[in-house]
Every structure is written in C-alpha cells, then in structure tokens.
Scaffold this active site. Structure first.
Site, PDB file in Angstrom:
ATOM      1  N   ASP A   1       0.865  -1.161   0.000  1.00  0.00           N
ATOM      2  CA  ASP A   1       0.000   0.000   0.000  1.00  0.00           C
ATOM      3  C   ASP A   1       0.918   1.233   0.000  1.00  0.00           C
ATOM      4  O   ASP A   1       2.118   1.147   0.214  1.00  0.00           O
ATOM      5  CB  ASP A   1      -0.950  -0.028   1.225  1.00  0.00           C
ATOM      6  CG  ASP A   1      -2.161   0.865   1.010  1.00  0.00           C
ATOM      7  OD1 ASP A   1      -3.175   0.653   1.682  1.00  0.00           O
ATOM      8  OD2 ASP A   1      -2.072   1.787   0.167  1.00  0.00           O
TER       9      ASP A   1
HETATM   10  C1  GLC Z   1      -4.272   4.441   0.010  1.00  0.00           C
HETATM   11  C2  GLC Z   1      -5.143   3.268   0.381  1.00  0.00           C
HETATM   12  C3  GLC Z   1      -5.300   2.262  -0.716  1.00  0.00           C
HETATM   13  C4  GLC Z   1      -5.217   2.957  -2.058  1.00  0.00           C
HETATM   14  C5  GLC Z   1      -3.791   3.454  -2.200  1.00  0.00           C
HETATM   15  C6  GLC Z   1      -3.548   4.165  -3.539  1.00  0.00           C
HETATM   16  O1  GLC Z   1      -3.565   4.894   1.101  1.00  0.00           O
HETATM   17  O2  GLC Z   1      -4.878   2.565   1.583  1.00  0.00           O
HETATM   18  O3  GLC Z   1      -6.551   1.605  -0.511  1.00  0.00           O
HETATM   19  O4  GLC Z   1      -5.540   2.074  -3.105  1.00  0.00           O
HETATM   20  O5  GLC Z   1      -3.421   4.309  -1.133  1.00  0.00           O
HETATM   21  O6  GLC Z   1      -4.238   5.379  -3.573  1.00  0.00           O
END
Ligand code: GLC
Length: 756
Positions: free
Chosen positions: A294
């Site tokens: 993430d």
């Molecule tokens: C965010 C989220 C994730 C998302 C990613 C990209 O912090 O936790 O669900 O897809 O970053 O934006």
C-alpha cells in the site's frame, strides 16, 4: 438465484482454488518471452518494474508532497531509464500515451507501463459507495456496476483498479467501512467475486478489461477499536474464517493482483509478513499474481518499529513477498544494492519481476502497449449518459428503509408542502462519498433537485438548512422550525460528510453530529410527520429526535444520481429493497458489534436478569440488525420444510419455504438463511449467514424459495487451522433479517453413523 456458499467458503478456506495461473493463462511463447526479457534486464531495470509511482504525466490526485516524483520531466527521465514500471492515480489518454511512448520507444527494453488507479465506485459517473451497494445483497448488480466502471476507467487510460476493497469490517468506528461490503464474510465473499468479475470481464486482453486488486491483505478491517492504521491482534482461526474468504473468492474469480495492508497482524506488519504474503497467500491460497505494497507502507515499516531504515524496509518487504512497491521509491533506491550485497537473492527479485511481467502479458500489454489509450474511446465512454441510469438504479436499490410508521410512500398527487431541512438537503459536496476524486465536483443530483424534479409543483418544496454538518447556524433552527410549521411533511437530511468517512476517518462516536441532533430534536418536537434521510458511510448509533421519526432511510453516499434515487423511493416509483450490511447499534460504545457474535457463557435471555453478557446501559443487540430492511410491500414467509432433519456426512438437505407478497405493490425481498452450530470444538456464532436469495414478486404472488446445505457449508476453522465440520445439532433460520425467521433444526451425522 441462491448462491452456493460451497464455491465461496470451501475454496477460500481450503485454499484449493483452480486459479488461472498467469503462466497457464499465457502461451508458451509468451512465457519464454518474459523469461528471455528477464535474462536481459539489469538489476536496476528489474527494480524499476517493481516500482509504482503517482502519475505526474496526468496528475489527478496530487502526488503526496512528502514522497515521490513531482513533475513530468523528472518522471519521464525515470521511465526512460527503466526505473519505474507502473504509474497510478492519473487519468486521461493523452498523458498516458506520452508516458507509454517513452517507455516503449525510448527505454532500453521497451517494457510497457501499467496504469493503475483507485476506481472504487466510479470514475466520472459515480455509483453508490461499496457499503451502500452491499445493501442490495445483489452480486449480479455489483457485477454490472463494476463492468460499467471498468468501461469508463479503461477508456480513461487505466489498466488496473485498486479495488474491490474486501476487508470485513468489524468495527463501525473505522472510517473504511464505507469501502467494503460490511460485517459479514459470506456477503463480502459474494460481492468480492462479483466485483472482480465485473471489473475484469471475460477476457483480460480486451480494451475494456480492468484488472482488479482485492485489498487490503489481510484483516485490515479488524484494527483494534476501529483505529485507522492500528494493530490487529486476532487468532489464526479468526483470520482464516472471517477475513480471508473474500480474498479467496476474489482470487478464485480471477484477480491477479492484491495489496498488502498498512496494518500489522499480531506484531508483524503485513508488508513485511512472509508468513502472510508468501506461506499463506501463495502456499495455502495458491495466489499466483503479484502483490502491491500500500502507499509507502514499505517505508512505514520504520515507523512500525520493524525496520532499521529504508534499506532494511525494502529488504524485509521484498523478502516477505511484496512484488511492487507503491510510491515510496524504496525498491528502485535499494534493491540493486541489496542484491549486490547478497542481502536479497537475485532469484527473489526475478520471481517478483516475473509475476509482474506475466500480468502485463496476460492483459496484452506487450502485444498492444496502446491498449486502453484511445482518445475516441475516451470521448465515447467516459461520462456516457447510459451509465447514469445504472447509477440511479443501483442507488435506489441501495437505500434501506429502516422504519416506516405508515408515512411512506408519499403521494405526489396530493401536492403536499414539504420542508427539506438539514445540511444534506441542498448540498452537492457530499453526494459521492470518499474515493471519488476523478468525479466532476458539484455535478451530482442532490436531494432538493431530486425532489423538485419529482414534485408536480416544485414550489411546494421549502428548503431550510438549519445547521451546518458540524456546527450550528445562527438562527438556523428557528428558520427550520418555521419551515416545518408551514409544511405538511418534514424531511430531515442528516448525517456524516464524505470527509468524515473513508481512509483516516476513524470516529470515536458514530452518531449524528450534535448540532444536527439538536436541529432534529427541535423540528420533530413540532409534531409534523418526519422522514429522516441518513447520509453516512458506516452504521450510526441513532438517538431520539432522529430514531423516533416516523420514517428513517439509510441512504449512505449514493453517487451522481442521489437525489433522483431518493425521490424514486420517497414517491414510490421504486419500492425499497435494501438490507443492512452492517448492524446499527444502540450506542457507539457497543463497537465492535456484529451479528455473528458468540453466545458467551451468560447470554442475555431477559434484560432484567443480572450477571449476563450486556452493558449496564443497553442490551448488546442492534437497534437495526444486519439484514434488516423494510419494503412498501408486505412479504411473508411460511411453509418451511427440510428434505430431512438428518444430514448425512456426504449428502445435502434441501430447504424450502414459501415467500408471499401480501402487499399491493410489486417488490423485492432478500430471503436469508442462517445456521447455528450448537456445540463445536470452537465456540460458534449465534448465527451465520449461509445463503441469500433475492426474490421479486407482484402483489399477491408467491414463490417457493429453495436452498440446499451440505457439510461443507457447516465447516469452520478448528484447532491447528484445520477446516472441519463436526457432527451434531444445528439450528436453521430462514428469514428477512439476522434476528427473525422460521426456525428448524437438523443434525449432521458422521459418515459412519446411521441416521436413526
Ligand atoms: C491508500 C489506500 C489504498 C489505495 C492506495 C492508492 O492509502 O490505503 O486503498 O488504493 O493508497 O491510492
């Protein structure tokens, strides 16, 4: 159509999927091409393929100023050098073509870029937030809306969406309840698979196929106290029984990527958890795609207190099984050196790169790097009017009628004067919900616009805001009371703003903000009929002034067509059919609350008896339970029959019941089948949802609803993580929520036992 839990839970739990291995999905020549390419790649080029950065060629979601590359020229240089393999959160064909041109024509090996983005519930056309759509209890609808989103997203130059979010949400204080399918593993598993099928379509190489990325692996929805990014401390059994099945069904539906969660499980951050990302995900669940970290989660291993520094964090993440590092840039900065120093074997890097290149091959990027980068398609499909109709249908179906004391539906022919009061009456800033940053701001249909469009005389609508979302308005209540006194009907539009829901929006109190509550109390005290429209991304603990209104509707964040969908329901053009995917507790303090809880040794039988499993201020029940939702029709279940009350080890029993629409309107009901394993080697929930069937009937019509159950539906995770079923007595309910239903009992007999 009743969905057989067998294909969902057994596969998910047993980890025995027949996953479309990218290798099997690829022609031999394609596999050889990937292997030959890897043989030519430098370790830096390999680290580049394992790097995903925000897209400065078409910045839509401003890149995080603390990390990542901030301008196109600098990023173009990285692409040209083969130091990045994936860009995310930009949309627009023109920018993507510029980036792809550099990757394919200017870089040494010409490996195409993968374009990803957060298309969670729509790109330009916004659909109900996922928790709202979960209230339809309709996987087929979820598949249709995901397909529609994929059509827009791929036309805007995306190959992959960071969705569906499949975290089972056990605590409504957690802001990300809004992004998933609620508290139940069975419903969550059905919708996870449906959304993957919808996004990906039947052929990954089609221009409108959007790769799914079920997230966040795993058990992010179990963060302690609903505290965002918090720690998760659960048993292996609970991890497997409650939190993994939606991932299992998403993988079984063909998902080829996933995303590791920010959170830790039992002291090990998911991003560095080899037991989780390799032994369990790949060993037990046979996942064959690739894993994203993430957003900067690999770098956050330092803050977790799990990594010494960036280099250590990169090492831990890649050794754990994170194939693609998102946004931090740790892999491109440290993997070459980690490999040179021997801290990370080249083979480990090659495995990650192979997974990524297999997926790029599987969606046809090497054969056609310009896939999904067509300006004519962009013009034709992004914001296509036809999608608005589907958004409106999904929105109406997502609305849950919680209470109706004979007030709804309204009859527009009566020409009643309506006072629309509250911060969400005439407000277009909070229609979409979180994760809709590609949508055009202020373009949705708000409640006032929807009502006016539906009323024969729009002048009969009086709008009075009454209060802000979080603060009072000087004289607001007086103005609202005046409007209510002049009206025949009062509609209160109250709840959370979209900024109070979603990531990093954990709330200690899941109630209507006090200024709005005060407004409601003042308005309802007048004594006019009151309809409450709740705006929210989670279950709410409602209190008098709101909770005792004659009619209450859960309207979530419904997207572009909010106002029309609400008017369709209020004026009876649509018959409400939504069911709660999350329990509404009496008090915030009951969280984490979920219907499939344990009996305890002192279950509450009578609230007046002390020394039972209850709070001093309230029973530990729900004000509005999971699965609850009213209709303008009157649906009645009777004639519950079992083909046998003895379920033999390798047989099945058939369960039938008759549903009748005793009302005057055509409507839909969701018939729900729950069981309870009365005695087991691990305590079992007081109810577990095993089947759902959505039935539509005209006035006076009846239908026999059929389910079947076998031993695999009764399995649970026993000691040693073994997936087992145990002979013994079971309760069964067929009902219209998790607290009602026709009751029966049956016994599961061991193979050798002969049913008497
Ligand atoms: C965010 C989220 C994730 C998302 C990613 C990209 O912090 O936790 O669900 O897809 O970053 O934006």
């Amino acid at each position: 159509m009743s969905i057989d839990r067998r294909s969902v839970l057994a596969a998910a739990l047993a980890g025995v999927f027949t996953l479309p291995l990218p290798r099997r999905a690829l022609a031999a020549a394609e596999v050889e091409r990937v292997d030959a390419l890897i043989a030519r790649m430098t370790v830096e080029e390999k680290a580049g393929q394992m790097t995903c950065l925000t897209d400065s060629f078409r910045p839509y979601n401003p890149p995080n100023p603390q990390v990542g590359i901030q301008n196109e020229r600098q990023l173009a240089d990285e692409v040209r050098k083969g130091r990045v393999g994936c860009l995310f959160n930009g949309i627009g064909v023109a920018g993507a073509r510029r980036a792809q041109q550099i990757a394919v024509k200017d870089s040494r090996l010409g490996i195409p870029l993968l374009f990803a983005g957060d298309v969670i519930h729509g790109l330009r056309t916004i659909f109900p937030v996922p928790i709202a759509e979960a209230a339809t209890f309709d996987p087929a609808l979820a598949e249709r809306t995901a397909r529609a989103m994929a059509s827009e997203a791929t036309a805007a130059g995306l190959h992959l969406t960071f969705a569906p979010m499949v975290d089972v949400a056990r605590d409504q204080r957690w802001g990300r309840v809004v992004e998933g399918a609620g508290e139940d593993v069975y419903l969550g598993s059905l919708l996870a698979a449906a959304r993957v099928r919808g996004f990906q379509g039947r052929d990954l190489r089609r221009d409108d196929s959007l790769l799914a990325c079920p997230k966040h692996f795993a058990a992010y929805g179990a963060v302690a106290a609903g505290l965002e990014y918090g720690s998760v401390d659960i048993s292996e059994e609970t991890l497997r029984e409650t939190h993994l099945p939606p991932f299992g069904s998403a993988f079984a539906a063909g998902a080829l990527t996933t995303m590791a969660a920010f959170s830790e499980i039992n002291g090990v951050p998911a991003t560095a958890d080899r037991d989780l990302l390799t032994d369990l995900l790949r060993g037990e669940m046979k996942f064959r795609g690739f894993v994203f970290s993430d957003y900067t989660a690999d770098e956050e291993l330092i803050a977790h207190g799990f990594a010494e520094d960036e280099r250590d964090a990169a090492r831990l993440a890649v050794l754990a099984g994170v194939d693609m590092s998102m946004q931090s840039g740790l892999y491109i900065r440290h993997i070459p050196d980690l490999v040179k120093s021997g801290a990370v074997p080249m083979e480990t890097v090659d495995v990650a790169v192979r997974r990524i290149l297999y997926v790029k091959t599987a969606i046809g990027l090497f054969d056609n790097p310009w896939r999904s980068l067509n300006e004519d398609m962009e013009k034709a499909r992004v914001g296509a009017p036809a999608l608005q109709a589907l958004s409106r249908e999904a929105a109406a179906r997502s609305i849950v009628l919680l209470r109706n004391e004979g007030l709804l539906p309204l009859d527009p022919a009566k020409g009643q004067k309506i006072a629309l009061i509250g911060p969400f009456g005439e407000d277009r800033a909070n229609l979409y919900g979180p994760w809709a940053f590609y949508a055009e701001k202020g373009k949705g249909v708000d409640v006032a616009a929807g009502l006016r469009a539906a009323m024969p005389d729009p002048a009969q609508l009086i709008v009075a805001k009454g209060s802000e979302i979080l603060g009072p308005i000087d004289g607001g209540i007086a103005q609202a009371v005046e409007a209510a006194q002049a009206a025949d009907i009062v509609i209160l539009a109250l709840g959370e703003s979209q900024d109070m829901s979603g990531e990093a929006q954990s709330r200690t109190v899941i109630e209507i903000p006090p200024p709005q509550q005060a407004l409601a109390q003042a308005v309802t005290a007048i004594g006019k009929p009151v309809i409450v429209l709740l705006r929210h991304g989670r279950a709410l603990a409602l209190h008098d002034g709101v909770a005792n209104a004659q009619a209450i509707l859960a309207t979530w964040f419904l997207g572009s067509q909010t106002g029309h969908a609400i008017a369709d329901i209020l004026f009876g053009r649509e018959n409400p059919s939504g069911k709660l995917p999350v329990s509404f507790p009496w008090e915030s303090g009951q969280e984490p609350f979920f219907y499939d809880r344990k009996s305890t040794g002192r279950p509450v039988v009578d609230s007046n008896i002390e020394y039972k499993a209850r709070y001093t201020t309230t029973d530990n029940s729900a004000r509005f339970p999971f699965g609850h939702g009213l209709s303008y029709s009157e649906f009645v279940l009777d004639n519950l029959k079992l083909s046998d009350t003895a379920l033999r080890w390798d047989r099945a029993i058939e369960i039938t019941t008759r549903l009748t629409n005793k009302g005057k309107r055509k409507g839909s009901e969701v018939v729900q089948l729950y069981i309870r394993d009365r005695v087991a080697s691990r305590t079992r929930p007081i109810r577990e949802l095993k089947r759902i069937e959505r039935v539509t009937l005209g006035p006076g019509e009846s239908k026999t609803v059929r389910f079947s159950l076998s031993r695999t539906d009764l399995q649970f995770v026993g000691s040693g993580n073994r997936i087992i079923a145990e002979p013994g007595a079971f309760d069964l309910w067929v009902g219209q929520s998790s607290t009602d239903g026709l009751h029966a009992q049956f016994t599961l007999y061991a193979a050798e036992a002969v049913a008497r």
